[in-house]
Design a protein around this motif. Structure first.
Motif, mmCIF file in Angstrom:
data_model
loop_
_atom_site.group_PDB
_atom_site.id
_atom_site.type_symbol
_atom_site.label_atom_id
_atom_site.label_comp_id
_atom_site.label_asym_id
_atom_site.label_seq_id
_atom_site.Cartn_x
_atom_site.Cartn_y
_atom_site.Cartn_z
ATOM 1 N N GLY A 74 -18.815 88.472 -17.200
ATOM 2 C CA GLY A 74 -19.872 88.673 -16.209
ATOM 3 C C GLY A 74 -21.029 87.727 -16.430
ATOM 4 N N HIS A 75 -22.084 87.884 -15.649
ATOM 5 C CA HIS A 75 -23.255 87.016 -15.792
ATOM 6 C C HIS A 75 -24.410 87.740 -16.464
ATOM 7 C CE1 HIS A 75 -20.961 84.524 -13.031
ATOM 8 N NE2 HIS A 75 -21.823 83.520 -13.271
ATOM 9 N N GLN A 76 -24.243 89.024 -16.772
ATOM 10 C CA GLN A 76 -25.259 89.759 -17.521
ATOM 11 C C GLN A 76 -24.623 91.011 -18.102
ATOM 12 O OE1 GLN A 76 -28.355 90.679 -14.714
ATOM 13 N NE2 GLN A 76 -27.273 92.485 -13.916
ATOM 14 N N MET A 77 -25.286 91.581 -19.141
ATOM 15 C CA MET A 77 -24.800 92.842 -19.720
ATOM 16 C C MET A 77 -25.966 93.615 -20.289
ATOM 17 S SD MET A 77 -22.943 91.917 -23.383
ATOM 18 C CE MET A 77 -21.484 91.332 -22.621
ATOM 19 N N ASP A 78 -25.793 94.963 -20.296
ATOM 20 C CA ASP A 78 -26.841 95.836 -20.848
ATOM 21 C C ASP A 78 -26.522 96.148 -22.297
ATOM 22 O OD1 ASP A 78 -24.742 97.579 -20.770
ATOM 23 O OD2 ASP A 78 -25.522 98.742 -19.062
ATOM 24 N N LEU A 79 -27.356 97.007 -22.912
ATOM 25 C CA LEU A 79 -27.225 97.314 -24.335
ATOM 26 C C LEU A 79 -25.896 98.011 -24.630
ATOM 27 C CD1 LEU A 79 -28.314 97.521 -27.221
ATOM 28 C CD2 LEU A 79 -29.565 99.600 -26.526
ATOM 29 N N THR A 80 -25.480 98.921 -23.769
ATOM 30 C CA THR A 80 -24.242 99.678 -24.019
ATOM 31 C C THR A 80 -23.033 98.743 -24.073
ATOM 32 O OG1 THR A 80 -25.170 101.609 -22.923
ATOM 33 C CG2 THR A 80 -22.763 101.523 -23.170
ATOM 34 N N LYS A 81 -22.969 97.846 -23.081
ATOM 35 C CA LYS A 81 -21.844 96.909 -23.053
ATOM 36 C C LYS A 81 -21.941 95.901 -24.200
ATOM 37 C CE LYS A 81 -19.178 94.207 -19.762
ATOM 38 N NZ LYS A 81 -19.089 93.670 -18.381
ATOM 39 N N PHE A 82 -23.187 95.535 -24.546
ATOM 40 C CA PHE A 82 -23.420 94.580 -25.644
ATOM 41 C C PHE A 82 -22.874 95.121 -26.957
ATOM 42 C CE2 PHE A 82 -26.251 93.478 -29.209
ATOM 43 C CZ PHE A 82 -26.038 92.108 -29.284
ATOM 44 N N ARG A 83 -23.081 96.490 -27.166
ATOM 45 C CA ARG A 83 -22.687 97.108 -28.429
ATOM 46 C C ARG A 83 -21.172 96.972 -28.670
ATOM 47 N NH1 ARG A 83 -25.617 100.969 -30.766
ATOM 48 N NH2 ARG A 83 -26.662 101.426 -28.796
ATOM 49 N N HIS A 84 -20.369 96.951 -27.607
ATOM 50 C CA HIS A 84 -18.916 96.955 -27.763
ATOM 51 C C HIS A 84 -18.273 95.585 -27.496
ATOM 52 C CE1 HIS A 84 -19.068 101.301 -28.122
ATOM 53 N NE2 HIS A 84 -19.776 101.361 -26.981
ATOM 54 N N ASP A 136 -36.024 92.402 -19.774
ATOM 55 C CA ASP A 136 -35.719 93.170 -18.560
ATOM 56 C C ASP A 136 -34.585 94.167 -18.777
ATOM 57 O OD1 ASP A 136 -33.603 91.451 -18.826
ATOM 58 O OD2 ASP A 136 -33.646 90.710 -16.748
ATOM 59 N N GLY A 137 -34.108 94.310 -20.034
ATOM 60 C CA GLY A 137 -33.078 95.284 -20.352
ATOM 61 C C GLY A 137 -31.659 94.776 -20.167
ATOM 62 N N SER A 138 -31.518 93.457 -19.943
ATOM 63 C CA SER A 138 -30.176 92.889 -19.828
ATOM 64 C C SER A 138 -30.183 91.453 -20.375
ATOM 65 C CB SER A 138 -29.700 92.900 -18.370
ATOM 66 O OG SER A 138 -30.522 92.034 -17.587
ATOM 67 N N ILE A 139 -28.972 91.004 -20.800
ATOM 68 C CA ILE A 139 -28.824 89.635 -21.315
ATOM 69 C C ILE A 139 -28.075 88.815 -20.277
ATOM 70 C CG2 ILE A 139 -27.872 88.202 -23.158
ATOM 71 C CD1 ILE A 139 -27.941 90.658 -24.966
ATOM 72 N N THR A 140 -28.622 87.649 -19.939
ATOM 73 C CA THR A 140 -28.032 86.804 -18.900
ATOM 74 C C THR A 140 -27.382 85.565 -19.520
ATOM 75 O OG1 THR A 140 -30.067 85.545 -18.589
ATOM 76 C CG2 THR A 140 -29.792 87.571 -17.257
ATOM 77 N N VAL A 141 -26.732 84.778 -18.631
ATOM 78 C CA VAL A 141 -26.083 83.536 -19.076
ATOM 79 C C VAL A 141 -27.114 82.583 -19.665
ATOM 80 C CG1 VAL A 141 -24.850 81.474 -18.289
ATOM 81 C CG2 VAL A 141 -24.173 83.728 -17.453
ATOM 82 N N ASP A 142 -28.247 82.450 -19.016
ATOM 83 C CA ASP A 142 -29.291 81.538 -19.513
ATOM 84 C C ASP A 142 -29.791 81.968 -20.884
ATOM 85 O OD1 ASP A 142 -29.099 80.053 -17.210
ATOM 86 O OD2 ASP A 142 -30.751 81.082 -16.194
ATOM 87 N N GLU A 143 -29.943 83.273 -21.095
ATOM 88 C CA GLU A 143 -30.441 83.777 -22.375
ATOM 89 C C GLU A 143 -29.401 83.555 -23.486
ATOM 90 O OE1 GLU A 143 -33.466 87.302 -20.834
ATOM 91 O OE2 GLU A 143 -31.312 87.700 -21.017
ATOM 92 N N VAL A 144 -28.125 83.721 -23.149
ATOM 93 C CA VAL A 144 -27.082 83.439 -24.145
ATOM 94 C C VAL A 144 -27.085 81.963 -24.523
ATOM 95 C CG1 VAL A 144 -24.573 83.334 -24.514
ATOM 96 C CG2 VAL A 144 -25.610 85.370 -23.502
#
Length: 457
Positions: free
Chosen positions: A255-265, A221-229
Motif C-alpha cells: 500500500g501507500h500508507q499504514m497505521d500502527l496496527t498494520k506496522f506492528r505485524h 498524522d498517525g500513518s506512515i507514507t511512501v515519502d516517510e519510508v
C-alpha cells in the motif's frame, strides 16, 4: 758357415718374439706363449703359431693379429708407460696417425711419432692430485655440514614438540571459550525471553514499537507514507542509496500508507530482523530492546566478547596446526643418512644462462625466469634418483608447468663433489626435460679417495 746359420736362427727367433708380443696387454700374454699351435681366444679355431701377427686374419675375433691391422675386429693394446694404457681398433695400426702416446701403434710407419706419455701422465697426475685435494677439503666441509645438520634436525624436532604443546594448550582454551560462548548465548536468549514475557515485558515491547512508529511518522498524522519510508528507511548494505517508490510500497505491504496496527505485524518485523533495511543513522535493528534494557545490553556484550575471543583462539589454533603440518612435511623428507643435506632445504641457488635465470631451491622447486620477468616452474621436489651405490647423487623435480606439446616440465639434478655449493650448469637435452649440475661438499664420498691414482701413472 755354421756360425752364420746360428746367427740367422737367433735373429729370426728374436724377430718372431718381437712380432708376436706386439699389441698385447700383460694380462693376455699367457695366450701367446711360443708353441706349435695357437688357439683363437674365442676358441673358434686352432692355427699354426707362425701365423700369429703375419698380417693375415685367421681368427674371427682378431686375436691372431693383435699387432697388425689385418683383422676388422682386432684390437691393439697401447702400453703407454707413464700414462693410461688403452686399446685402439687394429685398423689404426700403421695408418700414419699417432694414436698411442708411446707411438707403439706406428712401429712400421713412415710417420715419426713422439712419445708424449710422460707429459700426458704428468698433467693427469696434477689433475688427479687437484681432485684429491678437492675431495679432502670437500670431506672436511661435509663433516662440518653433517654436524650442523644434526643440530638443525634436533632444533626442528624441538620446534615441532613446542608447536604441538602450544596446539594442545590452544585446544583446551578453544573448548573453554566455546563453553563460555554457549553460556553467554544462552544467557542472552533467556534475558530476551524474560523481557518479552509477562505484562511488563509486553508493555515495554509495545512502547518500543510505538516509539519507532512515531519516529517514522514525520508529520505525526498517525500513518506512515511512501515519502516517510523513503526519508527514514535505507538498505543495510547500501545506506547511501534512497529507496525507490516500488521498494517503499513493498515495505508498506503493497500500500501507500499504514497505521500502527498494520506496522506492528509487517514493517516492524522487517526492521527488527535487521538483515535488509534499517532506520537511517542507526547501527542495528531499530527499536531494539538492547538500546533500552541494561540487562539485555550486558548479556549481549558478554556474548559478543566471547564470540571475539573464540574467533581469536580458533585463528591461532589453525595457524599453529598449519605450522605443525608444514614442519612435519619437511621433517619427512630424506636429508641423507646423517642429515647432511638438511642445510640445503632453506637455500636457493641461481645461474644465468643466456637470457634465462635458473633458480634451484633444493627439496622445493626449480624455476626459469626470462628477461621479461616471466617465471616458469621446471618441477617440484619429487625424490632421490641416484644409483643403488649412491642414491643421493641425483634429485628429480617433477610436475612443473605444462609444456606446449603436452606433458609437464621436469628437472634432473646431478650432485657432484666440490668445495662450494653452487649451481654449475643447466641444459635442456630434450623438450621441457632439463638436467643440471649442482656441486656441494655433502656430495663428496670417501669411497672416491680409495681409487687413488692409477698405478701405471
Amino acid at each position: 758357415m755354421r756360425f752364420q746359420i746360428i746367427l740367422v736362427a737367433v735373429f729370426c727367433c728374436g724377430f718372431v718374439d718381437l712380432r708376436k708380443i706386439r699389441g698385447i696387454s700383460s694380462s693376455y700374454k699367457r695366450f701367446y706363449k711360443e708353441r706349435k699351435s695357437f688357439l683363437c681366444i674365442d676358441g673358434s679355431k686352432m692355427i699354426l703359431f707362425e701365423r700369429v701377427n703375419d698380417d693375415y686374419c685367421d681368427c674371427e675375433d682378431g686375436s691372431d693379429e693383435p699387432g697388425t691391422s689385418a683383422c676388422p675386429r682386432g684390437r691393439f693394446y697401447c702400453t703407454n708407460l707413464g700414462f693410461r694404457p688403452h686399446y685402439i681398433p687394429s685398423s689404426r695400426v700403421n695408418d700414419g696417425i699417432c694414436d698411442c702416446c708411446d707411438a707403439s701403434d706406428e712401429y712400421n710407419s713412415h710417420v715419426h711419432c713422439q712419445n708424449t706419455c710422460w707429459n700426458l701422465g704428468q698433467r693427469e697426475r696434477a689433475y688427479v692430485e687437484g681432485q684429491m685435494r678437492t675431495l679432502d677439503e670437500g670431506l672436511r666441509l661435509k663433516q662440518q655440514l653433517i654436524e650442523e645438520g644434526v643440530l638443525l634436525w634436533r632444533e626442528k624436532q624441538a620446534q615441532l614438540r613446542d608447536l604441538q604443546q602450544v596446539a594442545e594448550d590452544l585446544q583446551i582454551k578453544l573448548e573453554e571459550h566455546r563453553r563460555k560462548k554457549h553460556e553467554a548465548d544462552q544467557l542472552k536468549e533467556q534475558t530476551l525471553k524474560a523481557m518479552q514475557g509477562g505484562h511488563s515485558g509486553l508493555r515495554r515491547h509495545n512502547d518500543t514499537v510505538s516509539s519507532v512508529f512515531k519516529l517514522l511518522d514525520c508529520n505525526k498524522d498517525g500513518s506512515i507514507t511512501v515519502d516517510e519510508v523513503q526519508a527514514k528507511v535505507t538498505l543495510v548494505h547500501d545506506a547511501e542509496r534512497v529507496l525507490s517508490e516500488d521498494e517503499a510500497v513493498a515495505l508498506l505491504a503493497g500500500g501507500h500508507q499504514m497505521d500502527l496496527t498494520k506496522f506492528r505485524h509487517t514493517l516492524w518485523e522487517i526492521l527488527t530482523r535487521g538483515d535488509s533495511v534499517k532506520i537511517k543513522d542507526t547501527h542495528g535493528a531499530p527499536g531494539s530492546l538492547l538500546a533500552e534494557d541494561p540487562h539485555l545490553m550486558a548479556a549481549d556484550r558478554d556474548a559478543e566478547w566471547e564470540t571475539t575471543n573464540l574467533k581469536k583462539v580458533e585463528e591461532a589454533y589453525q595457524t599453529v596446526n598449519m605450522e605443525i603440518s608444514d614442519l612435519q612435511k619437511k621433517l619427512a623428507i630424506d636429508y641423507g643418512t646423517d642429515w647432511e643435506f638438511l642445510f640445503l632445504s632453506s637455500q636457493c641457488y641461481k645461474l644465468k644462462v643466456y637470457e634465462y635465470t635458473y633458480t634451484l631451491c633444493p627439496f622445493n622447486h626449480v624455476t626459469q625466469r626470462n628477461t621479461a620477468g616471466t617465471e616458469v616452474s621446471l618441477g617440484k621436489w619429487g625424490m632421490w634418483a641416484g644409483t643403488p651405490e649412491n642414491q643421493y647423487s641425483q634429485m628429480v623435480y617433477e610436475n612443473g608447468e605444462p609444456c606446449w606439446q603436452g606433458g609437464s616440465r621436469s628437472t634432473t639434478v646431478t650432485l657432484t663433489c666440490g668445495t662450494e655449493t653452487s649451481l654449475l650448469s643447466v641444459k635442456e637435452p630434450s623438450k621441457c626435460q632439463y638436467i643440471t649440475d649442482f656441486q656441494t661438499p655433502v656430495a663428496c664420498q670417501p669411497v672416491l679417495k680409495q681409487r687413488g691414482v692409477h698405478s701405471e701413472l
